[in-house]
Design an enzyme around this catalytic site. Structure first.
Site, PDB file in Angstrom:
ATOM      1  N   TYR A   1     -26.311  -3.789  60.761  1.00  0.00           N
ATOM      2  CA  TYR A   1     -27.468  -3.799  62.128  1.00  0.00           C
ATOM      3  C   TYR A   1     -29.025  -4.854  61.157  1.00  0.00           C
ATOM      4  O   TYR A   1     -28.561  -5.128  59.763  1.00  0.00           O
ATOM      5  CB  TYR A   1     -27.956  -2.355  62.490  1.00  0.00           C
ATOM      6  N   GLU A   2     -29.137  -5.638  61.784  1.00  0.00           N
ATOM      7  CA  GLU A   2     -30.586  -7.006  62.117  1.00  0.00           C
ATOM      8  C   GLU A   2     -31.206  -6.173  60.602  1.00  0.00           C
ATOM      9  O   GLU A   2     -31.787  -6.875  59.904  1.00  0.00           O
ATOM     10  CB  GLU A   2     -31.035  -7.345  62.769  1.00  0.00           C
ATOM     11  N   SER A   3     -31.110  -4.762  60.617  1.00  0.00           N
ATOM     12  CA  SER A   3     -32.731  -4.808  60.022  1.00  0.00           C
ATOM     13  C   SER A   3     -32.028  -4.358  57.938  1.00  0.00           C
ATOM     14  O   SER A   3     -32.857  -4.066  57.367  1.00  0.00           O
ATOM     15  CB  SER A   3     -32.988  -2.649  59.929  1.00  0.00           C
TER      16      SER A   3
END
Lengths: 283, 262, 283, 262
Positions: free
Chosen positions: D59-61
């Site tokens: 996930y881009e987090s």
């Protein structure tokens, strides 16, 4: 996906004559056992990259396996010269050594660019120095917004990066802590990565600050080699063998003595356990 | 000379100790200091253990705020990581911390220095066919460029203080003293040796003798310098080491020797 | 050196009308209390930068304090639109909003360049998209080694960056863990940094992965504001108030309702404790 | 249609469920998948809980190898960090992991798509005076450029499948289908909707109808597509969801609803 194998298998499978290899580790976690195995298997014509060549590349160079050195600081830390390195540069012994010479900041930027899939890295560096006139992998470029001139360095993408880490878990994820230098970048910049570890654990558990995890699927092979960084150290597992670094000065200074050392401690040992027993650091 | 110095027994210290003490004094408490191994690390840790307890030591191995118990033998000793406020990667230490402009003082040493504070730690002789190959740049070129000020520590010898360095590894004020295009920091603010202190002339940027260590003569310094040395008219004399400075330094060095012999 | 003070003092001292401010936190650790204090103190004509404007900038924009938005994704995560943001862009209410629009990768590279003291960052980005024709802080540049064309983005250097973290120790060093987004870069890129924290501790102690420490001397002011990230969360201290994010949709959709919310929960409360009591999340 | 499908009761599922199941099936075990919130996350987690237990979700987090217990409501839910193999910064996730070329599949959605797979999630109408302002790019442009392949998930509607997108947020094969200069990945390899699967024609790169979901007609798809849709001569029919797929998906969604209502 990382495969657990022997160091001998990993080196045989992944390191080829003519490769560019990076055996990284900034004073801490230097993968000496892997270098010894590369010497035993006589991988030749290597381009070797490291910020600090240290004893590990002094040995590879002295063993005659290195064609080109990519580096930024080539001394014996706190002791003095790397005499095999100097003998190669000053006297062409055992043969000529090509140099690709940078500063630490430049080398770090080169690995970072490699890890990030960029052809170059940008930095404020080399200003007013003589390095750019001797090093082809340094250029300049202008900021498209301000016009300011900055340095650019070519990305460094080793065929194989080798590091030593504290732990690997059952799924092949690698954990390390303490001073981790450029190891993450060097691994991610490389086509293949070999990791030697102190220990195989059920769950990675940091034993110090700066915990770095490399997922299993970015590592090609993992070999359990306790003490595989001797005479460097693995925080939480061993201490630096400072005496070895001091003694290296006289071993390395003399071609014959170095040859005897290499024969006895590397060529005549069948692996790292025998080496460790011989240097008196059985674990 | 201050009152403090008068209370000290003269010459109960070596010229090397005087150099380290003088360098330590150049650091103010709370400064952020990028430190190399050897003399710089010795001076910075002496400062931290005497007048500058909140000195922030950064080593290029990525250790920020290290408080080593003994002097590190290598830049990556475990003691540095264990006592640091934060440990980061080498790309980060050079990118966010040095290049980011966060360093007040960079300490450097070298094999050669010229009158404009340019430093050589790469090679004696020609690069392609060196007489003596030296270790090379390490972190020095960017410390020289980016630290807000640079303090150079060197033993004063004619073969070290040369008319022209064989190779510019780290820029001072340029080969012709023309300045520091593209650099952020102010460059060398002092060169501290075992004999004296040199500082760049505000106009010409040429290193000028501004303070002699106790008992040293101008002639001695001139004899150890490979160019015609300019001297300030109001030449100062360095305060000799205090008892506390000497005791702290000697205890640090003996603890260090003991630790590294294990 | 970080000074421990109240949030009200920190905002009064460090945030000025016309400033470029970055209140960062990627879903996790969003510094809402600081935004509310900026609204209470009516700091105006702000340029506000954030990857994800989220409710925090919806509130600042709706409050009429924002001149320009620097961003890459302006939605209510998992819910839908930021209606105050949309009303400003679509209808100029409460006034026109200038945009400096990027992708996440571009924003991350802008903060990174700012933190690293570079005027720009290089990345493979924006290829084939319409963003570069609307955003002046995007340019192209050629690799000096390969000639390959890449994107460049201008460094982002906020006047003030504000973040929320889990801990500060007695010496003012800040510790955070979990998802830390671009906070380190945003702090290091800024002239000044304000940190609100959940807790003051004797020694920093990570309660989860990815432990990041900011030394005291890179932070301008630290204020203890437990729950200062509500309705976002602080891993180890609070959970995300998902219901608040859902309810925000109807509050934000209606100008009058938003005005009432702002008056009641922000303007009429004297600080974060009163806000928390009012939203029913007393701690 | 496989034997498996014959064993299933027909139409005991929604068209949305068919879409998610079809997307999940496009993922092979061990793949590294860059996932956005919503439909992509639902499909990727369904794959992980059925045929692809070793799917790596990023996930881009900054969460690498996350194994969330329920579907995250936001890209930065605590569950993602707590179950990840590694959590890194946002600059690192985009720099070393996405741009570094380590992503096998990127999942994207959008408000508009054109025949060459270009995606718009920025604006309906003109950029300077939009009819509807959408959230914007987020991580999409670089996922579209750098992932080795891109799977697009969209509800099939005429206002979504348009002749020309109002804004290219993420490139497919370019406005004129000329290709992907400067991109590393192969671009969209399939567009999976609630009605069918479209794949780019190997020659023209135009999105072409290659498989219908069970019970859907070509006419239905054409009516929901804003350009004259090309169809493959050997049109396939998607296998309907298996009992296991449906049960796993529904259990995941009900666990998710329950968790997020707290």
């Amino acid at each position: 996906m990382a495969e657990l194998c022997t160091l001998s298998e990993a080196v045989a499978d992944l390191v080829n004559d003519g490769d560019t290899i990076a055996l990284e580790g900034f004073t801490h976690l230097i993968p000496f056992a892997a270098a010894h195995e590369i010497i035993r298997q006589q991988k030749r014509d290597l381009t070797v990259a490291r910020l600090t060549p240290d004893l590990i590349y002094d040995q590879l160079i002295g063993a005659g396996l290195v064609r080109k050195l990519v580096f930024s600081w080539g001394g014996n830390p706190g002791v003095g010269s790397l005499h095999r390195l100097r003998d190669a540069i000053e006297n062409g012994h055992p043969h000529q050594l090509e140099l690709d010479e940078h500063s630490h900041a430049g080398m770090a930027a080169r690995y970072t660019a490699g890890a990030a899939g960029l052809p170059f890295g940008v930095l404020r560096a080399y200003t007013g120095t003589d390095l750019p006139s001797h090093t082809k992998t340094i250029a300049t470029l202008a900021c498209p917004f301000t016009g300011e001139e900055l340095a650019a360095v070519a990305a460094l993408r080793p065929d194989v990066t080798v590091i030593h880490a504290q732990q690997v878990d059952r799924e092949g994820n690698v954990g390390m802590w303490g001073i981790t230098g450029v190891q993450k970048e060097a691994v991610l910049a490389a086509r293949n990565a070999i990791v030697t570890v102190e220990e195989v654990v059920d769950d990675l558990a940091p034993g110090g600050p700066n915990f770095v995890v490399l997922p299993s699927w970015v590592v090609s092979a993992v070999a359990k080699v306790p003490g595989g960084c001797h005479p460097s150290y693995a925080q939480g597992y061993s201490t630096r063998d400072n005496r070895f670094y001091l003694e290296w000065d006289s071993i390395s200074r003399d071609r014959a003595l170095f040859g005897e050392w290499l024969e006895r401690y590397v060529m005549a040992t069948r692996g790292h356990d025998e080496y460790m027993a011989l240097v008196g650091r059985s674990r | 000379m201050s009152d403090l110095a008068l209370a000290q027994p003269l010459q109960d210290y070596s010229s090397d100790e005087m150099m380290t003490v003088a360098a330590a004094r150049s650091l103010r408490d709370g400064m952020v200091c990028f430190v190399g191994i050897g003399l710089p690390s010795e001076a910075a840790n002496l400062a931290r253990l005497t007048h500058a307890p909140d000195l922030v030591l950064i080593y290029e191995s990525g250790t920020i705020g290290a408080k080593p118990h003994v002097l590190p033998l290598s830049i990556g000793d475990g003691d540095l990581a264990e006592t640091a406020v934060s440990v980061v990667s080498v790309p980060e230490i050079f990118g966010y911390w040095l290049q980011g402009g966060r360093i007040d003082v960079g300490f450097l040493s070298a094999a050669q220095i010229d009158r404009f504070g340019n430093l050589n730690s790469t090679v004696i002789g020609a690069y392609e066919s060196p007489r003596t190959r030296l270790p090379g740049a390490g972190g020095a070129p960017e410390i020289a460029a980016a630290a807000k000020q640079v303090v150079v520590m060197l033993k004063h010898q004619r073969r070290t203080f040369v008319e022209a360095v064989d190779f510019v590894t780290s820029v001072g004020f340029g080969r012709d003293g023309d300045g520091r295009p593209g650099c952020w920091g102010a460059g060398p603010t002092s060169v501290i040796t075992d004999l004296c202190v040199l500082t760049p002339d505000p106009q010409t940027r040429e290193l000028t003798l501004t303070a002699l260590h106790p008992g040293v003569t101008v002639e001695q310094v001139e004899a150890a310098t490979g160019w015609p040395l300019a001297a300030a008219s109001d030449l100062a004399v360095t305060d000799p080491p205090t008892d506390d400075e000497l005791a702290t330094l000697r205890s640090l060095k003996s603890r260090t020797a003991e630790a590294h012999s294990r």
